[in-house]
Design a protein around this motif. Structure first.
Motif, PDB file in Angstrom:
ATOM      1  N   GLU A  21      15.921 -12.127  14.792  1.00 36.36           N
ATOM      2  CA  GLU A  21      15.973 -13.536  15.185  1.00 36.36           C
ATOM      3  C   GLU A  21      14.571 -14.127  15.276  1.00 36.36           C
ATOM      4  O   GLU A  21      14.328 -15.268  14.887  1.00 36.36           O
ATOM      5  N   LYS A  22      13.643 -13.340  15.782  1.00 39.99           N
ATOM      6  CA  LYS A  22      12.262 -13.804  15.927  1.00 39.99           C
ATOM      7  C   LYS A  22      11.450 -13.296  14.737  1.00 39.99           C
ATOM      8  O   LYS A  22      11.260 -12.097  14.564  1.00 39.99           O
ATOM      9  N   LEU A  23      10.999 -14.231  13.910  1.00 45.56           N
ATOM     10  CA  LEU A  23      10.257 -13.869  12.707  1.00 45.56           C
ATOM     11  C   LEU A  23       8.764 -14.034  12.918  1.00 45.56           C
ATOM     12  O   LEU A  23       8.324 -14.870  13.705  1.00 45.56           O
ATOM     13  N   VAL A  24       7.994 -13.237  12.218  1.00 47.17           N
ATOM     14  CA  VAL A  24       6.536 -13.306  12.287  1.00 47.17           C
ATOM     15  C   VAL A  24       6.040 -13.966  11.001  1.00 47.17           C
ATOM     16  O   VAL A  24       6.443 -13.575   9.892  1.00 47.17           O
ATOM     17  N   ASP A  25       5.201 -14.963  11.130  1.00 46.71           N
ATOM     18  CA  ASP A  25       4.655 -15.663   9.967  1.00 46.71           C
ATOM     19  C   ASP A  25       3.939 -14.682   9.037  1.00 46.71           C
ATOM     20  O   ASP A  25       3.307 -13.731   9.493  1.00 46.71           O
ATOM     21  N   SER A  26       4.021 -14.935   7.767  1.00 54.98           N
ATOM     22  CA  SER A  26       3.376 -14.163   6.695  1.00 54.98           C
ATOM     23  C   SER A  26       4.025 -12.800   6.436  1.00 54.98           C
ATOM     24  O   SER A  26       3.591 -12.067   5.560  1.00 54.98           O
ATOM     25  N   ILE A  27       5.056 -12.473   7.191  1.00 55.75           N
ATOM     26  CA  ILE A  27       5.794 -11.213   6.948  1.00 55.75           C
ATOM     27  C   ILE A  27       7.003 -11.511   6.072  1.00 55.75           C
ATOM     28  O   ILE A  27       7.741 -12.477   6.322  1.00 55.75           O
ATOM     29  N   THR A  28       7.233 -10.686   5.067  1.00 58.00           N
ATOM     30  CA  THR A  28       8.414 -10.828   4.203  1.00 58.00           C
ATOM     31  C   THR A  28       9.534  -9.944   4.740  1.00 58.00           C
ATOM     32  O   THR A  28       9.322  -8.749   4.991  1.00 58.00           O
ATOM     33  N   TYR A  29      10.715 -10.543   4.911  1.00 64.71           N
ATOM     34  CA  TYR A  29      11.879  -9.808   5.399  1.00 64.71           C
ATOM     35  C   TYR A  29      12.938  -9.762   4.294  1.00 64.71           C
ATOM     36  O   TYR A  29      13.274 -10.790   3.698  1.00 64.71           O
ATOM     37  N   ALA A  70       2.304  -3.415   8.796  1.00 65.17           N
ATOM     38  CA  ALA A  70       3.326  -3.693   7.787  1.00 65.17           C
ATOM     39  C   ALA A  70       3.321  -5.172   7.422  1.00 65.17           C
ATOM     40  O   ALA A  70       3.228  -6.039   8.295  1.00 65.17           O
ATOM     41  N   THR A  71       3.417  -5.468   6.126  1.00 65.06           N
ATOM     42  CA  THR A  71       3.439  -6.864   5.673  1.00 65.06           C
ATOM     43  C   THR A  71       4.819  -7.258   5.144  1.00 65.06           C
ATOM     44  O   THR A  71       5.056  -8.424   4.840  1.00 65.06           O
ATOM     45  N   SER A  72       5.710  -6.289   5.022  1.00 64.76           N
ATOM     46  CA  SER A  72       7.077  -6.586   4.597  1.00 64.76           C
ATOM     47  C   SER A  72       8.029  -5.582   5.240  1.00 64.76           C
ATOM     48  O   SER A  72       7.642  -4.449   5.553  1.00 64.76           O
ATOM     49  N   VAL A  73       9.276  -6.036   5.435  1.00 61.80           N
ATOM     50  CA  VAL A  73      10.276  -5.234   6.141  1.00 61.80           C
ATOM     51  C   VAL A  73      11.594  -5.302   5.379  1.00 61.80           C
ATOM     52  O   VAL A  73      12.039  -6.384   4.978  1.00 61.80           O
ATOM     53  N   VAL A  74      12.223  -4.156   5.184  1.00 64.19           N
ATOM     54  CA  VAL A  74      13.585  -4.092   4.646  1.00 64.19           C
ATOM     55  C   VAL A  74      14.495  -3.658   5.780  1.00 64.19           C
ATOM     56  O   VAL A  74      14.237  -2.637   6.436  1.00 64.19           O
ATOM     57  N   SER A 111       0.838  -1.203   0.000  1.00 62.69           N
ATOM     58  CA  SER A 111       0.000   0.000   0.000  1.00 62.69           C
ATOM     59  C   SER A 111       0.874   1.254   0.000  1.00 62.69           C
ATOM     60  O   SER A 111       0.646   2.189  -0.768  1.00 62.69           O
ATOM     61  N   THR A 112       1.897   1.263   0.851  1.00 65.31           N
ATOM     62  CA  THR A 112       2.821   2.403   0.952  1.00 65.31           C
ATOM     63  C   THR A 112       4.213   1.914   1.326  1.00 65.31           C
ATOM     64  O   THR A 112       4.381   0.773   1.756  1.00 65.31           O
ATOM     65  N   ILE A 113       5.199   2.798   1.178  1.00 67.33           N
ATOM     66  CA  ILE A 113       6.542   2.575   1.739  1.00 67.33           C
ATOM     67  C   ILE A 113       6.726   3.607   2.839  1.00 67.33           C
ATOM     68  O   ILE A 113       6.467   4.789   2.628  1.00 67.33           O
ATOM     69  N   GLU A 114       7.193   3.176   4.004  1.00 66.50           N
ATOM     70  CA  GLU A 114       7.408   4.098   5.121  1.00 66.50           C
ATOM     71  C   GLU A 114       8.693   3.733   5.863  1.00 66.50           C
ATOM     72  O   GLU A 114       9.050   2.558   5.959  1.00 66.50           O
ATOM     73  N   PHE A 115       9.380   4.773   6.410  1.00 71.46           N
ATOM     74  CA  PHE A 115      10.504   4.513   7.307  1.00 71.46           C
ATOM     75  C   PHE A 115      10.189   4.996   8.724  1.00 71.46           C
ATOM     76  O   PHE A 115      11.025   4.919   9.616  1.00 71.46           O
ATOM     77  N   ASP A 116       8.977   5.505   8.924  1.00 69.66           N
ATOM     78  CA  ASP A 116       8.477   5.925  10.234  1.00 69.66           C
ATOM     79  C   ASP A 116       7.355   4.955  10.617  1.00 69.66           C
ATOM     80  O   ASP A 116       6.314   4.921   9.962  1.00 69.66           O
ATOM     81  N   SER A 117       7.593   4.176  11.665  1.00 68.73           N
ATOM     82  CA  SER A 117       6.621   3.140  12.054  1.00 68.73           C
ATOM     83  C   SER A 117       5.258   3.712  12.404  1.00 68.73           C
ATOM     84  O   SER A 117       4.241   3.027  12.306  1.00 68.73           O
ATOM     85  N   ARG A 118       5.210   5.002  12.775  1.00 66.35           N
ATOM     86  CA  ARG A 118       3.941   5.639  13.142  1.00 66.35           C
ATOM     87  C   ARG A 118       3.054   5.892  11.923  1.00 66.35           C
ATOM     88  O   ARG A 118       1.857   6.102  12.057  1.00 66.35           O
ATOM     89  N   LYS A 119       3.648   5.891  10.741  1.00 65.63           N
ATOM     90  CA  LYS A 119       2.881   6.162   9.525  1.00 65.63           C
ATOM     91  C   LYS A 119       2.423   4.892   8.809  1.00 65.63           C
ATOM     92  O   LYS A 119       1.779   4.961   7.768  1.00 65.63           O
ATOM     93  N   ILE A 132       0.435   1.750   7.571  1.00 65.60           N
ATOM     94  CA  ILE A 132      -0.956   1.324   7.468  1.00 65.60           C
ATOM     95  C   ILE A 132      -0.956  -0.124   6.976  1.00 65.60           C
ATOM     96  O   ILE A 132       0.109  -0.698   6.695  1.00 65.60           O
ATOM     97  N   LYS A 133      -2.112  -0.701   6.865  1.00 67.90           N
ATOM     98  CA  LYS A 133      -2.209  -2.093   6.432  1.00 67.90           C
ATOM     99  C   LYS A 133      -1.588  -2.260   5.040  1.00 67.90           C
ATOM    100  O   LYS A 133      -1.913  -1.533   4.112  1.00 67.90           O
ATOM    101  N   GLY A 134      -0.670  -3.209   4.918  1.00 69.52           N
ATOM    102  CA  GLY A 134      -0.023  -3.482   3.639  1.00 69.52           C
ATOM    103  C   GLY A 134       1.225  -2.672   3.364  1.00 69.52           C
ATOM    104  O   GLY A 134       1.797  -2.760   2.278  1.00 69.52           O
ATOM    105  N   SER A 135       1.695  -1.880   4.331  1.00 64.97           N
ATOM    106  CA  SER A 135       2.891  -1.053   4.118  1.00 64.97           C
ATOM    107  C   SER A 135       4.175  -1.884   4.094  1.00 64.97           C
ATOM    108  O   SER A 135       4.265  -2.946   4.729  1.00 64.97           O
ATOM    109  N   LEU A 136       5.161  -1.361   3.389  1.00 66.74           N
ATOM    110  CA  LEU A 136       6.531  -1.849   3.490  1.00 66.74           C
ATOM    111  C   LEU A 136       7.258  -0.928   4.468  1.00 66.74           C
ATOM    112  O   LEU A 136       7.265   0.291   4.283  1.00 66.74           O
TER     113      LEU A 136
END
Length: 487
Positions: free
Chosen positions: A72-80, A62-66, A25-33, A35-39
């Motif tokens: 070490e602890k991963l969350v299912d369904s999240i892309t890293y 967020a559904t993906s993280v760069v 949905s969006t790309i963000e580097f501020d966790s406060r911004k 929304i559902k589907g953000s990178l």
């Protein structure tokens, strides 16, 4: 919706956990911004580390993280996605997300210690007057052709840059002129942008609170030119001792400009007065309302850039004569009793020296030159004594005052400025911490024909004290005070 794998084009990946086919949905580097589907891109900043907010970003949708290190602890369904440098990756992804807007216009970057705002703003003015749709990314403001937005940084973050460039594409903008700061280069905010040209103005003492040495500061500026493509131009001021350094390794076509030595573009000052400058640019004379030696360099850079971008020489000269001064850059008012008050952004030793030398080259020496100046808090402390020395050496009277103290003790800043005053100049200087009272004192001291310089803040319409911003406009205040004192 964008797909993650498309956004990752040209990003070097170290590791991938999960699917890159997820929609964003969006790309963000501020966790406060988020929304559902953000990178979420975890940036290691000077104050906070975005890696500490990965869990919060995921909770916010967020559904993906760069990141630079997969948790070490991963969350299912999240892309890293793991990369070497998330700031660099963010800039490339931002360009991809907004469909690489810099490739659809003619983008020119201006870097250097002083002159960036003037050169970019005047180029914007000139090309607008020539009938083009033009964009501007500067310290003073952001322009998408006719639409103005407030600027918060000299070089905005890479997401903001690409967002505005995309808007420029949508509005049919053909040319864009952009300030490129050393912070912006060092933090990869301009990575992934396609520049048609780069301009180097000068390099003097500044930002050593951020860059540990002057050599590092110089090399960061040089990196911008090193990365220009072969079909771009690199225009450099070779009167500056670092001018040729900037051109050493660039693949771009090299051009030079100067007042003092041989160059591709050269100017001579024929007249210099408060009304403006008469210049001989290469073989043509041109009058400009801009004032001072430093503006002769700026005008020459503008002339050269316009010619390199395809405008006709006669048309450029005509447009230069019609340019107006930039907000907070040698703006002046004259009171009814002929006191001249000048407001200038000069906040570095070299910029202050240039402005004071310009005033001294124009004035008759029968009048006083009263300078009001301070230094910003939480910034390079080493320049403060130099500012005190220059102000008192080149003025008849000086009032040291607050600039933007930010979170520092204002009294300590003033003491550090005062430490640069040489004994023979002690009697010239006094200190009034309150900036409005300092300006008022200068107005009260001034006699008909005297000159007041209010330096350091220029276009800024605020004063920042203890993290809070208060309305404060040097030009507006000095106008009001001069008017009141005439009554």
């Amino acid at each position: 919706m964008k797909v993650l794998k498309d956004i990752l084009y040209k990003v070097t990946l170290n590791a991938v956990v999960g699917s890159t086919s997820v929609e964003l949905s969006t790309i963000e580097f501020d966790s406060r911004k988020i929304i559902k589907g953000s990178l979420f891109v975890a940036i290691r900043g000077s104050i906070t580390d975005g890696h500490e907010y990965i869990d919060k970003a995921i909770k916010n949708g967020a559904t993906s993280v760069v990141c630079e290190a997969i948790p070490e602890k991963l969350v299912d369904s999240i892309t890293y996605i793991e990369v070497d440098n998330t700031s660099k990756a963010l800039a490339v992804m931002a360009s991809n997300y907004y469909e690489n807007p810099s490739e659809n216009l003619r983008l020119v970057g201006v870097t250097g210690t002083n002159g960036k705002t003037t050169v970019t703003s005047l180029l914007y003015q000139l090309f607008k007057k020539a009938g083009y749709k033009v964009g501007l990314l500067s310290t003073v403001k952001i322009m998408v052709d006719e639409t103005e937005y407030k600027a918060t940084h000299t070089t905005p973050d890479s997401l903001t840059i690409n967002k505005y460039l995309r808007e420029m594409n949508d509005e049919g903008v053909e040319f864009c002129f952009m300030e490129v700061s050393s912070h912006g280069i060092h933090q990869y905010r301009t990575e992934g942008l396609h520049f048609e040209g780069g301009i180097f103005t000068n390099l003097t003492h500044d930002h050593l609170d951020y860059h540990s040495t002057f050599a590092e500061y110089r090399d960061v500026k040089k990196k911008f030119f090193d990365e220009l493509p072969s079909n771009a131009f690199a225009l450099s001021n070779v009167d500056d001792k670092n001018g040729l350094v900037m051109l050493q390794n660039t693949r771009a076509k090299k051009y030079t400009y100067a007042l003092k030595q041989y160059a591709d573009y050269k100017t001579q000052i024929l007249e210099n007065q408060f009304g403006g400058l008469l210049l001989k640019v290469n073989d043509s004379e041109v009058w400009t309302r801009l004032i001072g030696n430093f503006n002769a360099y700026n005008v020459l850079a503008i002339y050269a850039t316009a010619e390199l971008l395809g405008l006709e020489r006669v048309e450029i000269l005509r447009l230069i004569s019609d340019l107006e001064s930039v907000s907070g850059r040698f703006q002046y008012v004259v009171s009814s009793d002929k006191i001249t008050a000048i407001v200038d952004y000069a906040h570095t030793p070299d910029a202050l020296k240039n402005v004071l030398e310009t005033i001294n080259s124009i004035r008759t020496k029968n009048e006083e030159l009263i300078t009001v100046v301070g230094c910003g808090g939480d910034r390079d402390k080493t320049k403060r004594p130099k500012m005190g020395h220059i102000a008192t050496a080149l003025s008849t009277k000086v009032i040291f005052t607050n600039d933007n103290p930010r979170t520092e003790n204002p009294d300590q800043i003033l003491k550090e400025i005062e430490s640069g005053v040489e004994p023979q100049n002690f009697k010239k200087a006094l200190t009034i911490a309150d900036r409005k009272q300092a300006i008022k004192a200068a107005c009260q001291m001034a006699q008909p024909n005297d000159i007041i310089l209010i330096a350091g803040k220029g276009h800024e319409a605020y004063q920042e004290i203890n993290g809070e911003r208060f309305d404060f406009d040097d030009l507006k205040i000095v106008k009001e005070l001069l008017k009141q004192l005439q009554k």
